[in-house]
Design a protein around this motif. Structure first.
Motif, short mmCIF file in Angstrom:
data_model
loop_
_atom_site.label_atom_id
_atom_site.label_comp_id
_atom_site.label_asym_id
_atom_site.label_seq_id
_atom_site.Cartn_x
_atom_site.Cartn_y
_atom_site.Cartn_z
N MET A 1 0.85 -1.18 0.00
CA MET A 1 0.00 0.00 0.00
C MET A 1 0.89 1.25 0.00
O MET A 1 1.86 1.34 0.73
CB MET A 1 -0.90 -0.01 1.25
N ASN A 2 0.54 2.20 -0.83
CA ASN A 2 1.29 3.45 -0.90
C ASN A 2 0.46 4.54 -0.24
O ASN A 2 -0.59 4.90 -0.73
CB ASN A 2 1.59 3.80 -2.35
N SER A 3 0.92 5.07 0.88
CA SER A 3 0.15 6.10 1.57
C SER A 3 0.76 7.49 1.39
O SER A 3 0.45 8.41 2.13
CB SER A 3 0.01 5.76 3.05
N GLN A 4 1.61 7.65 0.40
CA GLN A 4 2.22 8.94 0.12
C GLN A 4 1.24 9.81 -0.67
O GLN A 4 0.62 9.36 -1.62
CB GLN A 4 3.49 8.74 -0.69
N TRP A 5 1.09 11.07 -0.26
CA TRP A 5 0.24 12.00 -0.99
C TRP A 5 0.89 12.34 -2.32
O TRP A 5 2.09 12.57 -2.39
CB TRP A 5 0.02 13.28 -0.18
N ARG A 6 0.07 12.40 -3.38
CA ARG A 6 0.58 12.71 -4.72
C ARG A 6 -0.29 13.76 -5.39
O ARG A 6 -1.51 13.72 -5.25
CB ARG A 6 0.60 11.46 -5.59
N LYS A 7 0.35 14.64 -6.13
CA LYS A 7 -0.36 15.61 -6.95
C LYS A 7 -0.42 15.09 -8.37
O LYS A 7 0.46 14.34 -8.80
CB LYS A 7 0.36 16.96 -6.95
N SER A 8 -1.41 15.51 -9.11
CA SER A 8 -1.53 15.12 -10.50
C SER A 8 -0.33 15.61 -11.29
O SER A 8 0.19 16.70 -11.05
CB SER A 8 -2.81 15.72 -11.10
N THR A 9 0.08 14.81 -12.27
CA THR A 9 1.16 15.24 -13.16
C THR A 9 0.70 16.41 -14.03
O THR A 9 1.52 17.11 -14.60
CB THR A 9 1.62 14.09 -14.06
N ARG A 10 -0.60 16.63 -14.09
CA ARG A 10 -1.15 17.76 -14.87
C ARG A 10 -1.31 19.01 -14.02
O ARG A 10 -1.80 20.02 -14.50
CB ARG A 10 -2.48 17.37 -15.48
N SER A 11 -0.91 18.95 -12.79
CA SER A 11 -0.99 20.12 -11.92
C SER A 11 -0.05 21.20 -12.45
O SER A 11 1.10 20.92 -12.79
CB SER A 11 -0.59 19.73 -10.50
N GLY A 12 -0.54 22.41 -12.48
CA GLY A 12 0.26 23.50 -13.03
C GLY A 12 1.29 24.07 -12.07
O GLY A 12 2.00 24.99 -12.42
N GLY A 13 1.36 23.59 -10.87
CA GLY A 13 2.32 24.12 -9.91
C GLY A 13 1.91 25.45 -9.31
O GLY A 13 2.71 26.13 -8.68
N ASN A 14 0.65 25.83 -9.48
CA ASN A 14 0.19 27.11 -8.95
C ASN A 14 -0.41 26.98 -7.54
O ASN A 14 -0.91 27.95 -7.00
CB ASN A 14 -0.83 27.74 -9.90
N GLY A 15 -0.37 25.77 -6.97
CA GLY A 15 -0.88 25.57 -5.63
C GLY A 15 -2.37 25.33 -5.57
O GLY A 15 -2.93 25.11 -4.51
N ARG A 16 -3.02 25.34 -6.69
CA ARG A 16 -4.47 25.12 -6.74
C ARG A 16 -4.76 23.73 -7.27
O ARG A 16 -5.17 23.54 -8.41
CB ARG A 16 -5.12 26.15 -7.65
N CYS A 17 -4.53 22.77 -6.43
CA CYS A 17 -4.77 21.40 -6.85
C CYS A 17 -5.14 20.55 -5.64
O CYS A 17 -5.14 21.01 -4.51
CB CYS A 17 -3.55 20.83 -7.56
#
Length: 58
Positions: free
Chosen positions: A1-17
């Motif tokens: 099980m992977n319990s690490q938080w991940r952001k989408s690879t499509r996230s723009g890096g603007n902090g709104r995700c």
């Protein structure tokens, strides 16, 4: 099980995700700007339906 938080690879890096992870047989989602805030948890069937739906709508 992977319990690490991940952001989408499509996230723009603007902090709104959102961030997601798998933990305790659920998919969890949180606001990346509020790491100590509320977390939405989905059972596997609900998460799979959600992902399928957004892929169709994209």
């Amino acid at each position: 099980m992977n319990s690490q938080w991940r952001k989408s690879t499509r996230s723009g890096g603007n902090g709104r995700c959102v961030e997601a992870r798998y933990a305790d047989h659920t998919a969890e989602v949180r606001d990346s700007k509020d790491k100590t805030g509320p977390v939405l948890a989905f059972d596997p069937a609900a998460w799979a339906l959600f992902i399928q739906t957004i892929k169709i709508d994209a």
